[in-house]
Motif scaffolding. Structure first.
Motif, PDB file in Angstrom:
ATOM      1  N   GLU A 217       0.845  -1.189   0.000  1.00 53.17           N
ATOM      2  CA  GLU A 217       0.000   0.000   0.000  1.00 53.17           C
ATOM      3  C   GLU A 217       0.881   1.240   0.000  1.00 53.17           C
ATOM      4  O   GLU A 217       1.932   1.272   0.658  1.00 53.17           O
ATOM      5  CB  GLU A 217      -0.919   0.029   1.226  1.00 53.17           C
ATOM      6  CG  GLU A 217      -1.957  -1.082   1.248  1.00 53.17           C
ATOM      7  CD  GLU A 217      -1.412  -2.422   1.673  1.00 53.17           C
ATOM      8  OE1 GLU A 217      -0.497  -2.428   2.536  1.00 53.17           O
ATOM      9  OE2 GLU A 217      -1.862  -3.457   1.144  1.00 53.17           O
ATOM     10  N   THR A 219       0.558   5.598   0.249  1.00 53.44           N
ATOM     11  CA  THR A 219      -0.204   6.831   0.433  1.00 53.44           C
ATOM     12  C   THR A 219       0.762   8.000   0.383  1.00 53.44           C
ATOM     13  O   THR A 219       1.811   7.967   1.043  1.00 53.44           O
ATOM     14  CB  THR A 219      -0.951   6.837   1.781  1.00 53.44           C
ATOM     15  OG1 THR A 219      -1.829   5.713   1.836  1.00 53.44           O
ATOM     16  CG2 THR A 219      -1.771   8.112   1.933  1.00 53.44           C
ATOM     17  N   ARG A 278      -4.536  13.667  -2.126  1.00 54.94           N
ATOM     18  CA  ARG A 278      -3.550  12.646  -1.822  1.00 54.94           C
ATOM     19  C   ARG A 278      -3.667  11.490  -2.813  1.00 54.94           C
ATOM     20  O   ARG A 278      -4.688  11.298  -3.473  1.00 54.94           O
ATOM     21  CB  ARG A 278      -3.698  12.145  -0.395  1.00 54.94           C
ATOM     22  CG  ARG A 278      -4.997  11.450  -0.071  1.00 54.94           C
ATOM     23  CD  ARG A 278      -4.989  10.914   1.372  1.00 54.94           C
ATOM     24  NE  ARG A 278      -6.230  10.227   1.697  1.00 54.94           N
ATOM     25  CZ  ARG A 278      -7.271  10.811   2.286  1.00 54.94           C
ATOM     26  NH1 ARG A 278      -7.232  12.099   2.582  1.00 54.94           N
ATOM     27  NH2 ARG A 278      -8.355  10.107   2.571  1.00 54.94           N
ATOM     28  N   THR A 279      -2.601  10.722  -2.868  1.00 54.12           N
ATOM     29  CA  THR A 279      -2.520   9.541  -3.722  1.00 54.12           C
ATOM     30  C   THR A 279      -2.628   8.308  -2.831  1.00 54.12           C
ATOM     31  O   THR A 279      -1.946   8.213  -1.809  1.00 54.12           O
ATOM     32  CB  THR A 279      -1.194   9.523  -4.495  1.00 54.12           C
ATOM     33  OG1 THR A 279      -1.155  10.648  -5.377  1.00 54.12           O
ATOM     34  CG2 THR A 279      -1.045   8.230  -5.299  1.00 54.12           C
ATOM     35  N   GLU A 280      -3.492   7.379  -3.230  1.00 54.67           N
ATOM     36  CA  GLU A 280      -3.708   6.154  -2.457  1.00 54.67           C
ATOM     37  C   GLU A 280      -3.738   4.973  -3.424  1.00 54.67           C
ATOM     38  O   GLU A 280      -4.635   4.886  -4.266  1.00 54.67           O
ATOM     39  CB  GLU A 280      -5.027   6.231  -1.688  1.00 54.67           C
ATOM     40  CG  GLU A 280      -5.107   7.412  -0.723  1.00 54.67           C
ATOM     41  CD  GLU A 280      -6.516   7.662  -0.219  1.00 54.67           C
ATOM     42  OE1 GLU A 280      -6.729   7.585   1.004  1.00 54.67           O
ATOM     43  OE2 GLU A 280      -7.402   7.936  -1.065  1.00 54.67           O
TER      44      GLU A 280
END
Length: 321
Positions: A217, A219, A278-280
């Motif tokens: 993951e 973020t 934001r980037t997720e």
């Protein structure tokens, strides 16, 4: 709009495609799977045989559907299934060209469908010599029947020589974790009442043991379009799926996009409104180096987005639907 992934399962005769499908149906609890059969074989679910019964559709007790169709009716059938199921798995004939089946899915004009990748099953015990043309279009290789093979690492090395970096998972009896291929519904998010199968289901049962996937993951904030596209064009070995959201803060392009990638397939879509800045991302594959993947994505972050050339966004925009 949530899209329904369409996964093509291909492989030579006897590789274990039907066994894999039966495993998915038995273990993806709560997920409605539409199985489309383009073969002269049989799906051994609820004692149902669909050999040669083109155009037939049978409802299964677990909320799934099983259909038989020839290639000419595939797009029409996919359109009928998109509102009934959560994921569609197409079993290509053992004699069919995987390229042709993938092209049918990619060429669909149905906005509800999303390409879910081409999974190629390979018989480890009877490793086919004529494998190169099939491997070229595979997004994921399942090396099946490894319990009957003598040198699995050597087979994996041969596959990597033909298509470097392609994810390869070794399996027995088609037992692959469904979450590697699609997003199963959580156990609490079900349709209808709890079934007897659910009550009897034991997650530790060896009969349902399967190969697990690796996930990472990430973020972060705004991303640099050029560096992110370089990462996507040269993905780490074993990376199969990428899903999530990417935020860009480039002058004239301050917007968030959804990102969907399977194998070599890549698609961005604009998201309405501003959304979180934001980037997720979630990255899924076989034997991923989590730390290396996250570090590579951190290197794609842009600390000074106002200084980025707006023309660099063209590399992203060409992958819009």
């Amino acid at each position: 709009m949530e899209r329904i992934p369409v996964i093509v399962v291909a492989g030579f005769l006897g590789a274990g495609k039907t066994t894999l499908l039966n495993h998915l149906l038995a273990t993806a609890r709560g997920t409605r799977i539409g199985v489309v059969v383009n073969d002269f074989g049989a799906i051994g679910v609820d004692a149902m045989s669909v050999a040669g019964q083109v155009g037939s559709t049978v409802s299964l007790s677990n909320g799934c559907l099983c259909c038989a169709v020839d290639a000419s009716g595939l797009d029409e059938l996919l359109g009928r299934l998109d509102s009934l199921v959560d994921v569609i798995v197409v079993e290509a004939s053992g004699l069919a060209e995987p390229q042709a089946m993938a092209r049918l899915v990619l060429g669909s004009g149905n906005p509800r469908l999303a390409y879910g990748g081409l999974v190629l099953l390979v018989d480890a015990a009877e490793f086919p010599a004529d494998l190169e043309r099939h491997l070229r279009v595979a997004d994921l290789v399942v090396l099946n029947k490894t319990d009957r093979a003598t040198d699995v690492p050597a087979l994996v090395a041969r596959i990597d020589r033909v298509k470097p970096g392609v994810p390869v998972v070794a399996a027995e009896h088609g037992r692959v974790d469904p979450a590697l291929l699609f997003d199963p519904r959580p156990r609490g998010d079900r349709y209808g009442q709890l079934s007897l199968e659910d009550l009897l289901d034991d997650p530790d049962d060896a009969e349902h043991a399967h190969v697990h996937y690796t996930s990472a993951e990430f973020t972060g904030g705004a991303m640099n379009p050029t560096r992110l596209m370089a990462f996507l064009d040269h993905r780490p070995p074993g990376l199969y799926r990428i899903k999530g959201f990417v935020h860009f803060d480039v002058p004239g392009h301050r917007q968030r996009f959804s990102l969907h990638a399977v194998g070599a397939f890549l698609r961005f879509e604009r998201l309405p409104g501003s959304g979180p800045h934001r980037t997720e991302l979630v990255l899924i594959g076989a034997d991923l180096d989590r730390d290396a993947v996250v570090a590579a994505l951190r290197g794609c972050a842009e600390p000074a987005p106002g200084s980025v050339d707006p023309q660099s966004m063209l590399e992203v925009l060409r992958y819009l639907r």
